[in-house]
Each structure stands twice: as C-alpha cells, then as structure tokens.
Design an enzyme around this catalytic site. Structure first.
Site, PDB file in Angstrom:
ATOM      1  CG  ASP A 444      87.893  54.704 101.975  1.00  0.00           C
ATOM      2  OD1 ASP A 444      88.310  54.331 103.081  1.00  0.00           O
ATOM      3  OD2 ASP A 444      87.239  55.753 101.811  1.00  0.00           O
ATOM      4  CG  ASP A 503      87.211  60.218 106.900  1.00  0.00           C
ATOM      5  OD1 ASP A 503      88.119  60.126 106.061  1.00  0.00           O
ATOM      6  OD2 ASP A 503      86.221  59.455 106.913  1.00  0.00           O
TER       7      ASP A 503
HETATM    8  C1  GLA Z   1      85.658  57.281 103.840  1.00  0.00           C
HETATM    9  C2  GLA Z   1      86.868  58.130 103.546  1.00  0.00           C
HETATM   10  C3  GLA Z   1      86.442  59.504 103.101  1.00  0.00           C
HETATM   11  C4  GLA Z   1      85.556  59.387 101.877  1.00  0.00           C
HETATM   12  C5  GLA Z   1      84.389  58.483 102.171  1.00  0.00           C
HETATM   13  C6  GLA Z   1      83.592  58.201 100.931  1.00  0.00           C
HETATM   14  O1  GLA Z   1      84.983  57.747 104.953  1.00  0.00           O
HETATM   15  O2  GLA Z   1      87.705  58.178 104.657  1.00  0.00           O
HETATM   16  O3  GLA Z   1      87.549  60.320 102.831  1.00  0.00           O
HETATM   17  O4  GLA Z   1      86.327  58.900 100.807  1.00  0.00           O
HETATM   18  O5  GLA Z   1      84.822  57.229 102.700  1.00  0.00           O
HETATM   19  O6  GLA Z   1      82.536  57.354 101.178  1.00  0.00           O
END
Ligand code: GLA
Length: 700
Positions: A444, A503
C-alpha cells in the site's frame, strides 16, 4: 540544401507508423491501420503535403516529433533547456534514422555540437500493437545547462480525432470517465504527490466521433506527470506527455515510456491494452513459476475487522473464509507493532506483541492447515512519527531541515534515494518473506510525497526493489494499492501482478470503476471484493447476490465477515465463489467486451475465449422502463450456434419475472448473429439486479 524525404517504418500486426525525415526535421507521416509493405511512401508524403497559406512562415516551420521554435513553430515543444536562467534553443542537426527490425524499433538521433547535446527518440512496437515511445537526452559538453522539459512523447494526432475521454476521480471514486471535445482552449492534467494519482491524464482514449476509431494513450510512470492536449489554429491536435520539469535530472535523462495504440473501436483498443498487459504479466518471474497464474479467491480482513482483531478472531475468520471456498487469507492493516490505528506503527514490520503475541507463525500455520495460502498487507515506503523506526532514524523521511514535518493519514514518507533506507526497506520485506510462507503482499501507499524533492529516484528505487523481490521470491505475488487505485500504471504491471482498483467495494460504484479500469487492464489484474453491507464508505446496503456477481468479474475476493452473515447469505456467496472458480480460466484469458445498453444504469460486459462466454449484466438504478431492452452480445461468431443458459443463483428481486425458467436452466440454442443483433430480454428493472449469461459454442 533540401533533400528528398526519407522514411522509417514500424509495423505491428494491424498497425503501421511511418516517420518522414526532411533534412533535420522529423514527423510522423502516418499512424493507423497497417499499410502494405510496398506502399509508396513518397506518394503518401505527396498526398499529405499542402502549400502554405498567408498567415504562415514562407518556409514551413519545423514541427513534428522535435519542433524548432526558430522556424516559426508555435506549438508545444518536446524539449526545453535553459542556461543561467535564460532559455536556450538548441540547433538540432545530424538527424539519423535507424530501423532496428529485429527489435521492432525505430530510432532517430540528433546532436547540437556547440551545446554538447545529443538526443534520441525511439518508438517500439510491443505486444498488442502498443507503441512505446521515449526520449533520451545527454549533456556531453561543458555547459551548465538545465533541462526544463523532456517529454516522453509529442505527437500530432491523426486527423479526425476530435474527442478525448479522460479518467479522473478521487479516493473511493476512482476512474470517473469524462468525454470532452478537443477545442482550441486545449486540455491538460497534472498529477503531483509522487504517484500516478486520481487526477487523470495518464490514461486517455481519443476517438473520431464519425468512425468510432480510437487512439489510446498511457504514460507508464509511477509518479508525477503532466499531459497536455493542444489544438492549433490550423486544426492540428498535439498530445504532450511528460514527467514535470522539476523532476528532471541531467547530464543524462531517459524519459519514461509513453504507450499508445490505434484501434478500429473501443473494444479493439481494450484488446490491444489487454494483450500488452498480459505480455507484461507473463514476463514476471512468478508467472514463470506458476504459468497458469490461477487467481485464488481472497479473503481480506480490512472491511471485516479493520484494526479490531486478535489472534483468536483471525483464526475464526480464517475458518469461516475456508468454509466459503476461499483459497487465500490476506491479513490487512493492523498486524504490526503498535499499529492499533492509522496513526502509529508504520516502519516497524514485526508482529504486534499485544495482538499477535505468538507472532505470525501460528496464524499462517492455521491458514495453511485450512488449505489456504497466506497474504499480508504492508506499507513499507511510509513511516509513522510514532514508531521505533522513526525514533531511531528521524532523518530517513522526506523533510526540510528545521521545518515542520506535515503528515497525511498521520504518516511520513521514507526517502528511498538514501541508499541505507532503500536497503533497510528491502531487507525488512525480504526477512518477512524468508521467515514466513507468504504467497501475497498487498503493498500500500497512502500518503502523497511532500514536501517536494522525491523526484524520479523514489520511483526508480521502488521499481528496483519490486524487481529484486520478484526475482528472489518468485512465489510471492505483489498487489499495488494506494488508497485504492491511486498508483496504477503499466510500468508496474509485471513487477506486480494485481492492482487494487478502488477502496470502494459498494457494488453499485464498483461495477462502474471496474468497467473503466478494464478498458486498459485485464480482469485477472483487477482485485474485486465482496464487501460488507451496509458498505463502510457509502453506507448503502446491497444484496449479497448483487455484490457477489459484481465481484466475480475480476480477481475475486471477500472482505465481508462471514461470521455475521445469515446462512442464506453465506450460501449465496459460496455459490458465487464456486461459479468464479468454474469461470476464472475464461475470465482471465479471454477477450473482454463492453456491452452497450440504452439504460444508463445498466452495466454489461462479457468475456469470451471463443468456445465459452460469460456475460454480466448489472442494473444499478431503478429503470424508467419495466421492459428493459434486450441485452445484445458482442464478440461472437455470427454463424456459430451457442447454447445459452443463465447460471444460478438468480437475483431474488427479478427471478419471478423470468418466463419459462426451465429453458434457461437447460439452455436454448441461438446463433451468434441472433445473440448479437436481437439479444436476450432479461428482467432488469430494479437496482441490484444482476444476471450472468453463459454461452457454450456448439459444433456447426
Ligand atoms: C488503504 C487501502 C485499504 C486498506 C487500508 C488499510 O486505504 O486502500 O484497502 O488496506 O489502507 O489501512
């Protein structure tokens, strides 16, 4: 003295690109469907030539691939230079053209001896007839020149193109398409913050509104970029794509690649990008280890429990996931030391002693004993001020000495340009992968890069780290995530094998986001999960049937907690996981078509491998018509017979409106022509109604 033109040509399976040289000027004479090998290029040049008009320099200005302001050119420039704050205009000379036939590449090079500069432009024909263009420049002399611009591509678009679709968005609303007319006002997008971003401009589809022909463009770069479209007073449209000037290094600069392709229509353009992406994926070491590249069904803990877990809860989740048919358990954020919220812990990649006192071992063992493999979330380019790493090395992050260190999501960014930082990062991940059996890393990146200064190096080091990991740990698949689709570009595809498109798992949003990403990337590279209901981002509640059908078209996963589902919901989900397993071979290797429907709330698409076809038709809004127009399929052999079924489970809201349910179970036979020109009438009135249509080609 003016000489006759000379040419270099680059041919793909369906595309030709022809460069024309006149003295030291170079232009793209032709870009479009493939021309015969014996096409008379001199005649083509004559057919393109016009005498000047009153309001032009008497000698045609030098535009084309490397324009020269001195000649009266008024459009954008490929290269910009300055010396002691003053603009410098090189006198590019000595143009030589080379055709590297064995490498499917053409190259042009110039020099300016008095400034000590050399420059080259190359175009390579890649899989899918995607052309990769790049510009390299070297300062070999003594002068202290500054490079203010070195674009990857400056392209005069073929005439006829008059609209462009760009994809901008924001967090959780990724890839919103907008089609715009290209007027003299021009268009432009800038993405800052050290990642490809949600701002648009790095993926474009130009079209000719009269013929439907398309030109797709992508800047394959994982950082800041700028894309401009200009239309001059004579109607010529040019496209310029570059990384921003303040990111340019000298004495040598190699631009990132700009990718583009011509196609007869939007589907053909998608196929070109998919062939290209699949070729990149096939080059990855893990694809060599696992050539079938089966995309296992994921369970991801993020939307099931966020930061709220301990070992016992994870063990239970793993059991519930395995019972659904899940094949990979991915532990998302919250597993490492001090990471009880998004305000702390980034940088300390060891299991949290409170939540996982026995470390990751017992959990990975349990996951494996349930027949699944194990995946892990990491965000290694970042550091929380509240972490052991930051306390030990406060200078490892980007900062301005003596100034405040502004955070985003409570975090700072590690400066990978520092050798010891990059080595530390690689070693932390390598240790994790050596110490545990980790099949998958969700990598990420949740903060923009500021204050400025990261530049190109951050990107190059990331690419190098991923390449090293891929080579040393070929069994581990990497996913690129950046708050969803904030860091997705073609230079990463193959270094990673999957991206996280958004997300937002709300199926009503997701079906649109997936449809836009799948214009460029094949379904196996696009994660698509069944989230909880109500959805944590939109607050909307949706049926399991709808969520599961939408998630099937991608690399399927689950983020909803099976422990809180009703039995009927769990059964529905398990049935769709079974369907995904039956169909993933087709979905992940076949040709993707977007299906048009007059109802704007209906999103329809299909994938065909020639013998088998699966379509998804999803209604997101309440239709104005009770009798939705039949869904017309694409990509079939008009003369071939197909057996058509509607795979169950059927949507609760609409199944009673299926006439003769039995025939849709056993199947009816229709020709490709009937399916493409007449279509299938489905009950599609209500939001959250989705149908799968399965076809099997029968012997003729
Ligand atoms: C980001 C990612 C999510 C999740 C969060 C965790 O927003 O896109 O899918 O993994 O971080 O903190």
């Amino acid at each position: 003295m003016s000489e006759g033109p000379s040419f270099a040509r680059l041919d793909g399976e369906r595309t030709s690109a022809i460069w024309m040289q006149r003295n030291d000027a170079l232009e793209c004479l032709y870009l479009g469907p493939r021309l015969a090998e014996d096409e008379d290029l001199h005649a083509l040049a004559q057919a393109s030539a016009r005498a000047g008009h009153e309001n032009q320099p008497d000698v045609q200005p030098t535009g084309g691939l490397l324009p020269d302001l001195r000649t009266g050119w008024r459009g954008p420039l490929l290269v910009g230079l300055s010396e002691s704050g003053k603009t410098v205009h090189p006198r590019w000379a000595g143009l030589t053209l080379q055709e590297h036939c064995e490498a499917d590449r053409i190259e042009a090079s110039w020099h300016d001896q008095s400034l000590g500069l050399a420059l080259s432009i190359s175009w390579s024909m890649r899989a899918g007839d995607i052309i990769a263009a790049k510009t390299n420049i070297w300062n070999t002399g003594e002068r202290e020149l500054m490079l203010t611009r070195c674009a990857s591509l400056l392209l005069a678009l073929p005439h006829g193109v008059d609209h462009v679709t760009h994809f901008a968005g924001r967090w959780a609303d990724d890839m919103r398409a907008e089609r715009l007319a290209i007027t003299r006002a021009g268009l432009g997008w800038v993405s800052r913050g050290g990642k490809s971003g949600f701002a648009g401009g790095d993926w474009l589809v130009f079209d000719d509104a009269r013929t439907g022909a398309c030109l797709g463009f992508h800047l394959a770069w994982t950082g800041d970029h700028e894309v401009r479209i200009a239309r001059d007073e004579d109607g010529q449209i040019t496209l310029l794509a570059q990384v921003p000037p303040d990111a340019l290094g000298f004495p040598a600069f190699m631009s990132p690649e700009a990718l583009f392709a011509c196609a007869k229509d939007a589907d053909a353009l998608t196929h070109a990008f998919h062939v290209h992406a699949r070729a990149c994926l096939a080059q990855s070491t893990s694809a060599k280890v696992n050539p079938e590249r089966i995309r296992k069904v994921h369970f991801n803990t993020w939307e099931a429990c966020g930061f709220d877990f301990d070992e016992a809860r994870l063990m239970r989740l793993a059991e519930d996931a395995a019972n659904l048919g899940v094949e990979r358990f991915v532990l998302d954020d919250g597993w490492f030391k001090g990471r009880s919220s998004d305000r702390a812990g980034l940088g300390d990649l060891i299991a949290d002693p409170q939540r996982l006192p026995r470390g990751l071992g017992p959990l990975t063992d349990h996951v494996q004993s349930l027949g699944m493999d194990f995946g892990l979330w990491v965000e290694p380019e970042m550091v929380s001020p509240d972490s052991d790493l930051y306390r030990a090395h406060p200078d490892w992050c980007f900062h301005e000495p003596g100034q405040q260190r502004p955070t985003e999501r409570g975090q700072l960014v590690l400066d990978l340009g520092k050798r010891e930082v990059a080595d530390h990062l690689f070693e932390c991940i390598a240790r994790l992968l050596r110490d545990h059996d980790i099949a998958y890393l969700k990598w990420d990146h949740n903060r923009r890069l500021f204050p400025p200064g990261a530049g190109l190096e951050q990107v190059h080091v990331l690419h190098a780290i991923w390449a090293r990991l891929r080579d040393q740990f070929p069994d581990t698949m990497i996913e690129s995530c950046a708050s969803g689709g904030g860091r997705i570009d073609m230079s990463l595809i193959g270094l990673c094998e999957r991206v996280w498109p958004s997300d937002n798992n709300d199926p009503i949003e997701r079906v649109r986001i997936m449809r836009e990403w799948s214009r460029f990337l094949p379904l196996e590279a696009l994660g698509n999960h069944v989230g909880p209901s109500p959805n944590p981002i939109t607050g909307r509640s949706t049926d399991m049937d709808f969520r599961a059908k939408v998630a099937l078209f991608g690399h399927m996963g689950v983020e909803a907690d099976p422990g809180v589902m009703e039995t009927a919901e769990r059964m529905l989900l398990a049935a769709h996981i079974m369907l995904y397993k039956q169909w993933r071979q087709v979905l992940h290797s076949g040709a993707f078509y977007r299906l048009d429907h007059p109802d704007p709330g209906i999103f329809a698409q299909l994938v065909t491998d020639g013998a088998k076809v699966l379509a998804l038709v999803a209604q997101t809004t309440f239709s104005i018509d009770f009798e939705a127009a039949p869904v017309r399929l694409k990509g079939l052999d008009a003369d071939a017979p197909y057996r058509v079924t509607l795979p169950e489970p059927w949507p609760r809201k609409a199944r009673h409106r299926i006439a003769n349910p039995e025939i849709w179970r056993t199947g009816i036979t229709l020709s490709g022509a009937a399916l493409m020109h007449h279509g299938l009438a489905l009950p599609l009135t209500h939001p959250e109604t989705a149908w799968l249509i399965a076809l099997e080609r029968l012997p003729q």
